[in-house]
Write a protein that holds these residues in place. Structure first.
Motif, PDB file in Angstrom:
ATOM      1  N   VAL A 122       0.837  -1.198   0.000  1.00  0.00           N
ATOM      2  CA  VAL A 122       0.000   0.000   0.000  1.00  0.00           C
ATOM      3  C   VAL A 122       0.873   1.249   0.000  1.00  0.00           C
ATOM      4  O   VAL A 122       1.995   1.258   0.499  1.00  0.00           O
ATOM      5  N   THR A 124       0.667   4.922   1.441  1.00  0.00           N
ATOM      6  CA  THR A 124      -0.120   5.635   2.450  1.00  0.00           C
ATOM      7  C   THR A 124      -0.648   6.974   1.953  1.00  0.00           C
ATOM      8  O   THR A 124      -1.521   7.572   2.591  1.00  0.00           O
ATOM      9  N   LEU A 127      -4.371   5.447   0.029  1.00  0.00           N
ATOM     10  CA  LEU A 127      -4.904   4.212   0.606  1.00  0.00           C
ATOM     11  C   LEU A 127      -6.146   3.722  -0.136  1.00  0.00           C
ATOM     12  O   LEU A 127      -6.424   2.517  -0.161  1.00  0.00           O
ATOM     13  N   GLU A 128      -6.869   4.628  -0.752  1.00  0.00           N
ATOM     14  CA  GLU A 128      -8.133   4.239  -1.378  1.00  0.00           C
ATOM     15  C   GLU A 128      -7.935   3.228  -2.517  1.00  0.00           C
ATOM     16  O   GLU A 128      -8.840   2.451  -2.829  1.00  0.00           O
ATOM     17  N   SER A 130      -6.258   0.677  -2.433  1.00  0.00           N
ATOM     18  CA  SER A 130      -6.059  -0.653  -1.853  1.00  0.00           C
ATOM     19  C   SER A 130      -7.345  -1.294  -1.347  1.00  0.00           C
ATOM     20  O   SER A 130      -7.351  -2.492  -1.045  1.00  0.00           O
ATOM     21  N   PHE A 131      -8.419  -0.534  -1.249  1.00  0.00           N
ATOM     22  CA  PHE A 131      -9.650  -1.056  -0.652  1.00  0.00           C
ATOM     23  C   PHE A 131     -10.190  -2.260  -1.426  1.00  0.00           C
ATOM     24  O   PHE A 131     -10.479  -3.316  -0.849  1.00  0.00           O
ATOM     25  N   ILE A 134      -7.882  -5.468  -1.177  1.00  0.00           N
ATOM     26  CA  ILE A 134      -8.038  -6.211   0.079  1.00  0.00           C
ATOM     27  C   ILE A 134      -9.369  -6.952   0.098  1.00  0.00           C
ATOM     28  O   ILE A 134      -9.450  -8.109   0.539  1.00  0.00           O
ATOM     29  N   VAL A 146      -0.062  -6.792   5.225  1.00  0.00           N
ATOM     30  CA  VAL A 146      -0.064  -5.475   4.580  1.00  0.00           C
ATOM     31  C   VAL A 146       1.306  -4.834   4.779  1.00  0.00           C
ATOM     32  O   VAL A 146       1.800  -4.759   5.909  1.00  0.00           O
ATOM     33  N   LEU A 162      -3.766   2.843  10.334  1.00  0.00           N
ATOM     34  CA  LEU A 162      -3.818   2.132   9.059  1.00  0.00           C
ATOM     35  C   LEU A 162      -4.825   0.986   9.130  1.00  0.00           C
ATOM     36  O   LEU A 162      -5.585   0.753   8.187  1.00  0.00           O
ATOM     37  N   ARG A 163      -4.815   0.269  10.247  1.00  0.00           N
ATOM     38  CA  ARG A 163      -5.731  -0.862  10.402  1.00  0.00           C
ATOM     39  C   ARG A 163      -7.187  -0.394  10.310  1.00  0.00           C
ATOM     40  O   ARG A 163      -8.023  -1.035   9.668  1.00  0.00           O
ATOM     41  N   LEU A 166      -8.024   0.799   6.663  1.00  0.00           N
ATOM     42  CA  LEU A 166      -8.142  -0.303   5.718  1.00  0.00           C
ATOM     43  C   LEU A 166      -9.141  -1.359   6.172  1.00  0.00           C
ATOM     44  O   LEU A 166      -9.344  -2.360   5.473  1.00  0.00           O
TER      45      LEU A 166
END
Length: 206
Positions: A122, A124, A127-128, A130-131, A134, A146, A162-163, A166
């Motif tokens: 990912v 940072t 982040l979008e 990666s949605f 995942i 991750v 981050l947790r 995500l």
């Protein structure tokens, strides 16, 4: 954060041959959104000449691929990346990097066949992207870790932030890495191996 592609294939070099001591091989998939550093990671950690399918980006992708935040990117993976790394004298990992653009996700089905686990890389700053990646892993039931790739100027977030962002379960490991550095990428893969071992040793759910 690009990694130069493989040399012309003229036959296996000595360093490309599988070590005689290897007794187990594991397939690992490196996934992530567009431009997060998957090709760089595979190329940096591979002990053999990496196979890449990078092509120069053209106007055909204009309006289709989202270049926000990665405007300087000039090449993209159109099929897969492939590399190999020995975790120990006996254990060898075969690495398959997936293309990041959604229009190439139909290739994922074959790449995930037989995979024991995955690394989700990912960015940072974005982040979008990666949605959905995942979500697809969770739908397939593929265990993953991750890895937050450190780009110049990227914000540093505590693992818990981050947790939450995500929407990750508490047991999924999060590790920071620099995809350009072999030792850093190796640490990510070791984290995945430890996680897979813990899952295998965990008592069955009742």
């Amino acid at each position: 954060m690009d990694f130069s592609g493989s040399d012309a294939v003229l036959g296996p070099a000595n360093e490309d041959l599988l070590p005689d001591s290897a007794t187990a091989a594991v397939k690992v998939v490196v996934v992530g959104g567009f431009g997060v550093g998957k090709t760089t990671l595979v190329g940096a950690v591979s002990e053999i000449r990496p196979l890449t399918t990078e092509e120069t980006m053209t106007q055909a992708g204009a309006g289709v691929d989202d270049l926000a935040g990665i405007e300087r990117k000039s090449e993209t993976t159109v099929a897969m990346d492939f590399g190999r790394i020995s975790i120990s004298d006996e254990l060898v990992l075969y690495l398959f990097g997936t293309p990041g653009q959604e229009r190439f996700w139909f290739l994922w089905n074959g790449l995930f066949e037989g995979a024991l686990g995955a690394v989700v890389l990912v960015d940072t700053r974005r982040l979008e992207v990666s949605f959905d990646v995942i979500g697809r892993l969770e739908d397939r039931g593929v265990p993953f870790v991750v890895a937050a790739n450190v780009f110049p100027g990227s914000p540093a977030h505590p693992d818990q932030e981050l947790r939450t962002a995500l929407d990750l379960p508490p047991e999924v490991p999060i590790v920071a890495c620099d995809a350009r550095i072999r030792e850093s990428g190796r640490d990510v893969l070791l984290a995945l191996m430890h996680y897979l071992y813990d899952l295998a040793e965990a008592p069955p759910a009742r």
